[in-house]
Motif scaffolding. Structure first.
Motif, mmCIF file in Angstrom:
data_model
loop_
_atom_site.group_PDB
_atom_site.id
_atom_site.type_symbol
_atom_site.label_atom_id
_atom_site.label_comp_id
_atom_site.label_asym_id
_atom_site.label_seq_id
_atom_site.Cartn_x
_atom_site.Cartn_y
_atom_site.Cartn_z
ATOM 1 N N GLU A 200 -4.557 -24.065 127.959
ATOM 2 C CA GLU A 200 -5.876 -23.596 127.520
ATOM 3 C C GLU A 200 -6.897 -24.648 127.902
ATOM 4 O O GLU A 200 -6.653 -25.843 127.765
ATOM 5 N N PHE A 201 -8.037 -24.187 128.414
ATOM 6 C CA PHE A 201 -9.115 -25.127 128.674
ATOM 7 C C PHE A 201 -10.440 -24.492 128.332
ATOM 8 O O PHE A 201 -10.532 -23.283 128.129
ATOM 9 N N LYS A 202 -11.458 -25.345 128.178
ATOM 10 C CA LYS A 202 -12.762 -24.843 127.764
ATOM 11 C C LYS A 202 -13.856 -25.645 128.448
ATOM 12 O O LYS A 202 -13.635 -26.770 128.912
ATOM 13 N N ILE A 203 -15.031 -25.040 128.504
ATOM 14 C CA ILE A 203 -16.221 -25.730 128.987
ATOM 15 C C ILE A 203 -16.805 -26.485 127.808
ATOM 16 O O ILE A 203 -17.016 -25.906 126.737
ATOM 17 N N THR A 204 -17.035 -27.779 127.984
ATOM 18 C CA THR A 204 -17.589 -28.582 126.897
ATOM 19 C C THR A 204 -19.078 -28.858 127.070
ATOM 20 O O THR A 204 -19.757 -29.198 126.107
ATOM 21 N N ASN A 205 -19.585 -28.727 128.321
ATOM 22 C CA ASN A 205 -20.999 -29.008 128.545
ATOM 23 C C ASN A 205 -21.455 -28.418 129.870
ATOM 24 O O ASN A 205 -20.680 -28.352 130.827
ATOM 25 N N VAL A 206 -22.700 -27.971 129.903
ATOM 26 C CA VAL A 206 -23.343 -27.510 131.134
ATOM 27 C C VAL A 206 -24.749 -28.100 131.135
ATOM 28 O O VAL A 206 -25.438 -28.060 130.119
ATOM 29 N N THR A 207 -25.158 -28.651 132.272
ATOM 30 C CA THR A 207 -26.527 -29.135 132.424
ATOM 31 C C THR A 207 -27.035 -28.749 133.809
ATOM 32 O O THR A 207 -26.249 -28.455 134.718
ATOM 33 N N CYS A 208 -28.343 -28.764 133.951
ATOM 34 C CA CYS A 208 -28.977 -28.513 135.239
ATOM 35 C C CYS A 208 -29.319 -29.853 135.878
ATOM 36 O O CYS A 208 -29.875 -30.735 135.210
ATOM 37 N N ILE A 209 -28.980 -30.006 137.147
ATOM 38 C CA ILE A 209 -29.360 -31.216 137.869
ATOM 39 C C ILE A 209 -29.846 -30.833 139.259
ATOM 40 O O ILE A 209 -29.597 -29.719 139.738
ATOM 41 N N GLU A 210 -30.545 -31.779 139.879
ATOM 42 C CA GLU A 210 -31.016 -31.590 141.247
ATOM 43 C C GLU A 210 -30.681 -32.847 142.035
ATOM 44 O O GLU A 210 -30.981 -33.959 141.597
ATOM 45 N N ASN B 174 -31.031 -34.365 145.940
ATOM 46 C CA ASN B 174 -31.616 -34.189 147.280
ATOM 47 C C ASN B 174 -32.214 -32.802 147.471
ATOM 48 O O ASN B 174 -32.025 -32.168 148.507
ATOM 49 N N GLY B 175 -32.892 -32.301 146.452
ATOM 50 C CA GLY B 175 -33.574 -31.009 146.541
ATOM 51 C C GLY B 175 -32.688 -29.799 146.329
ATOM 52 O O GLY B 175 -33.166 -28.669 146.355
ATOM 53 N N ILE B 176 -31.393 -30.003 146.104
ATOM 54 C CA ILE B 176 -30.471 -28.882 145.867
ATOM 55 C C ILE B 176 -30.179 -28.826 144.367
ATOM 56 O O ILE B 176 -29.850 -29.830 143.743
ATOM 57 N N LYS B 177 -30.288 -27.624 143.809
ATOM 58 C CA LYS B 177 -30.084 -27.431 142.372
ATOM 59 C C LYS B 177 -28.631 -27.057 142.088
ATOM 60 O O LYS B 177 -28.043 -26.251 142.799
ATOM 61 N N TYR B 178 -28.090 -27.667 141.023
ATOM 62 C CA TYR B 178 -26.697 -27.457 140.641
ATOM 63 C C TYR B 178 -26.584 -27.251 139.137
ATOM 64 O O TYR B 178 -27.429 -27.720 138.367
ATOM 65 N N LEU B 179 -25.502 -26.595 138.741
ATOM 66 C CA LEU B 179 -25.036 -26.675 137.366
ATOM 67 C C LEU B 179 -23.971 -27.754 137.343
ATOM 68 O O LEU B 179 -23.087 -27.782 138.202
ATOM 69 N N ASN B 180 -24.066 -28.642 136.397
ATOM 70 C CA ASN B 180 -23.101 -29.711 136.198
ATOM 71 C C ASN B 180 -22.216 -29.246 135.035
ATOM 72 O O ASN B 180 -22.668 -29.195 133.890
ATOM 73 N N ILE B 181 -20.981 -28.871 135.321
ATOM 74 C CA ILE B 181 -20.110 -28.215 134.336
ATOM 75 C C ILE B 181 -18.941 -29.141 133.997
ATOM 76 O O ILE B 181 -18.220 -29.580 134.894
ATOM 77 N N THR B 182 -18.772 -29.417 132.715
ATOM 78 C CA THR B 182 -17.650 -30.237 132.264
ATOM 79 C C THR B 182 -16.623 -29.331 131.598
ATOM 80 O O THR B 182 -16.964 -28.548 130.706
ATOM 81 N N VAL B 183 -15.359 -29.429 132.044
ATOM 82 C CA VAL B 183 -14.273 -28.646 131.458
ATOM 83 C C VAL B 183 -13.210 -29.582 130.911
ATOM 84 O O VAL B 183 -13.010 -30.679 131.429
ATOM 85 N N GLU B 184 -12.523 -29.127 129.872
ATOM 86 C CA GLU B 184 -11.464 -29.911 129.240
ATOM 87 C C GLU B 184 -10.184 -29.098 129.183
ATOM 88 O O GLU B 184 -10.196 -27.951 128.730
ATOM 89 N N ASN B 185 -9.084 -29.685 129.645
ATOM 90 C CA ASN B 185 -7.752 -29.091 129.500
ATOM 91 C C ASN B 185 -7.230 -29.611 128.162
ATOM 92 O O ASN B 185 -7.088 -30.809 127.965
ATOM 93 N N MET B 186 -6.954 -28.710 127.241
ATOM 94 C CA MET B 186 -6.609 -29.093 125.879
ATOM 95 C C MET B 186 -5.322 -29.924 125.843
ATOM 96 O O MET B 186 -4.427 -29.745 126.669
ATOM 97 N N ASN B 187 -5.234 -30.828 124.876
ATOM 98 C CA ASN B 187 -4.084 -31.741 124.808
ATOM 99 C C ASN B 187 -2.778 -31.044 124.446
ATOM 100 O O ASN B 187 -1.713 -31.616 124.619
ATOM 101 N N TYR B 188 -2.829 -29.802 123.981
ATOM 102 C CA TYR B 188 -1.602 -29.060 123.672
ATOM 103 C C TYR B 188 -1.175 -28.139 124.820
ATOM 104 O O TYR B 188 -0.188 -27.425 124.706
ATOM 105 N N SER B 189 -1.913 -28.169 125.923
ATOM 106 C CA SER B 189 -1.490 -27.418 127.107
ATOM 107 C C SER B 189 -0.175 -28.006 127.615
ATOM 108 O O SER B 189 0.099 -29.184 127.418
#
Length: 129
Positions: free
Chosen positions: A28-38, A40-55
């Motif tokens: 099981e894993f989940k998204i823990t955070n999403v932020t917007c970043i740029e 060199n002029g390119i826009k991205y979503l910065n997505i942090t995911v976590e694989n749970m310790n009981y996986s």
């Protein structure tokens, strides 16, 4: 996993057995955070995911799904076998996405692994300046 419950009737003394079968996810894993970043002029979503310790296994990320406010789905396929999230660890991935068109609106982000495991949908409100 099977859970067996044994019961004895008070008045008759009859014994009963009830079996309940559950399928537990191997990982099981989940998204823990999403932020917007740029960068060199390119826009991205910065997505942090976590694989749970009981996986029970590491997960290899396969794609990112973004659902826009109008319910349009965008998919970004990730390079094959390039991003692995070990058990109990987190990783951050960049997803090219022109978020400036959606300021003040909410999008939904889901990450899918090669093993067929999906994160729960993560709602993210694009900030306004």
């Amino acid at each position: 996993l099977t859970l067996t419950v044994y019961a004895v009737a008070n008045e008759t003394g009859e014994e009963y057995a009830f079996n309940f079968t559950f399928t537990l996810p191997a990982a099981e894993f989940k998204i823990t955070n999403v932020t917007c970043i740029e960068i060199n002029g390119i826009k991205y979503l910065n997505i942090t995911v976590e694989n749970m310790n009981y996986s029970v296994w590491n997960l290899t990320l396969a794609k990112i799904i973004i659902v826009l406010p109008n319910q349009t789905k965008l998919e970004q396929i990730l390079p094959a076998n390039q991003i692995t999230v070990n058990i109990g660890n987190t990783t951050t991935i960049l997803c090219a996405f022109n978020w400036s068109e959606y300021k003040g609106q909410t999008i939904t982000v889901t990450v899918v692994s090669d093993e067929g495991i999906e994160t729960p949908p993560y709602e993210y409100s694009i900030p306004t300046p």
